[in-house]
Design an enzyme around this catalytic site. Structure first.
Site, PDB file in Angstrom:
ATOM      1  N   ASN A 211      30.006   6.632  -3.951  1.00  0.00           N
ATOM      2  CA  ASN A 211      31.398   6.272  -4.180  1.00  0.00           C
ATOM      3  C   ASN A 211      31.608   4.778  -4.397  1.00  0.00           C
ATOM      4  O   ASN A 211      32.607   4.371  -4.983  1.00  0.00           O
ATOM      5  CB  ASN A 211      32.244   6.747  -2.989  1.00  0.00           C
ATOM      6  CG  ASN A 211      33.670   6.265  -3.067  1.00  0.00           C
ATOM      7  OD1 ASN A 211      34.458   6.754  -3.871  1.00  0.00           O
ATOM      8  ND2 ASN A 211      34.012   5.275  -2.244  1.00  0.00           N
TER       9      ASN A 211
ATOM     10  N   TYR B  95      32.899  -2.741 -16.646  1.00  0.00           N
ATOM     11  CA  TYR B  95      33.235  -1.580 -15.821  1.00  0.00           C
ATOM     12  C   TYR B  95      33.082  -0.283 -16.615  1.00  0.00           C
ATOM     13  O   TYR B  95      32.417   0.661 -16.167  1.00  0.00           O
ATOM     14  CB  TYR B  95      34.666  -1.708 -15.303  1.00  0.00           C
ATOM     15  CG  TYR B  95      35.125  -0.559 -14.447  1.00  0.00           C
ATOM     16  CD1 TYR B  95      34.757  -0.478 -13.109  1.00  0.00           C
ATOM     17  CD2 TYR B  95      35.932   0.455 -14.965  1.00  0.00           C
ATOM     18  CE1 TYR B  95      35.180   0.578 -12.301  1.00  0.00           C
ATOM     19  CE2 TYR B  95      36.363   1.507 -14.174  1.00  0.00           C
ATOM     20  CZ  TYR B  95      35.987   1.571 -12.848  1.00  0.00           C
ATOM     21  OH  TYR B  95      36.408   2.619 -12.057  1.00  0.00           O
TER      22      TYR B  95
END
Length: 243
Positions: free
Chosen positions: A86, A151
């Protein structure tokens, strides 16, 4: 506690990762909550209950720290049956202003980290019944967003890693899936950004950490035993919007 379901969750000090840890404990898991934010991590584990939760300091870009973290989890709980990658970083810059260090830093956390986690966990996941891996991708791996070259590309790479791992590990009985959150109320997004995204959202709001945690809990559960290589989008319809 040998024989229990045991999950290692990265980025678990706060926000989405802390919600995933809490949700899996509700489902009967023991959890290793891993993060670099040691102070926040210890507070989260205290809230979760130290009897079923373990705080582990972990830099996901370090192969050595991954080995130590997995060893600590197995030593404490006797097994490792689920891995939730995560942890992630959001770094914004235009193509002309991005730097090699900024670009590589995003890739190291968002893609190299999950790879190292899978590699470190594999010996124990191979021994587990119903083993599962869930990677946190992003709607940035479904559609392009300006100023997100580092990203977005790192999350696209994680999407590919998820697919390759699903194919390679299926014969060993290890399921590998991904969740694709849209904007969520976490420290990754500042309040101004949260308000801006909510104002244009199809459902009039952004997501909550527990809504992502519920999706992860499903993918590691006995209700998803025939699901691998799946991409579960939890974005309130963000990826349906144009522009």
């Amino acid at each position: 506690m040998a024989g229990d379901r045991v999950a290692l969750i990265t980025g678990a000090a706060r926000g989405q990762g802390a919600a995933i840890a809490a949700r899996l404990i509700q489902d009967g898991f023991c959890v290793a909550a891993c993060d670099l934010l040691v102070g926040d991590l210890e507070q989260t584990v205290e809230r979760l209950g130290p009897d079923r939760a373990l705080a582990v300091e972990l830099d996901v870009t370090s192969e050595e720290q991954w080995a130590s973290a997995v060893a600590a989890v197995v030593d404490r709980f006797g097994a490792l049956t689920a891995l939730v990658n995560n942890a992630g970083v959001l770094h914004r810059a235009s193509l002309s202003e991005e730097t090699p260090a900024g670009f590589e830093g995003s890739w190291r956390v968002n893609c190299l980290g999950p790879f190292l986690g899978i590699q470190a966990s594999l010996p124990h996941l191979r021994e587990a019944e119903g083993a599962a891996i869930v990677n946190t991708c992003s709607t940035g791996a479904i559609r392009p967003f300006p100023n997100h070259s580092a990203y977005g590309s790192s999350k696209w790479a994680l999407r590919g890693l998820t697919q390759v791992a699903a194919v390679e590990l299926a014969p060993a009985g290890i399921r590998v899936n991904a969740v694709f959150p849209g904007p969520v109320e976490t420290p990754m997004l500042d309040p101004t950004t949260q308000s801006r995204l909510a104002a244009t959202a199809l459902m009039g709001r952004i997501g909550t950490p527990m809504e992502i945690a519920d999706a992860v809990a499903f993918l590691v559960s006995e209700h998803a035993t025939f699901i691998t290589g799946s991409e579960l989008t939890v974005d309130g319809g963000q990826s349906l919007q144009i522009g």
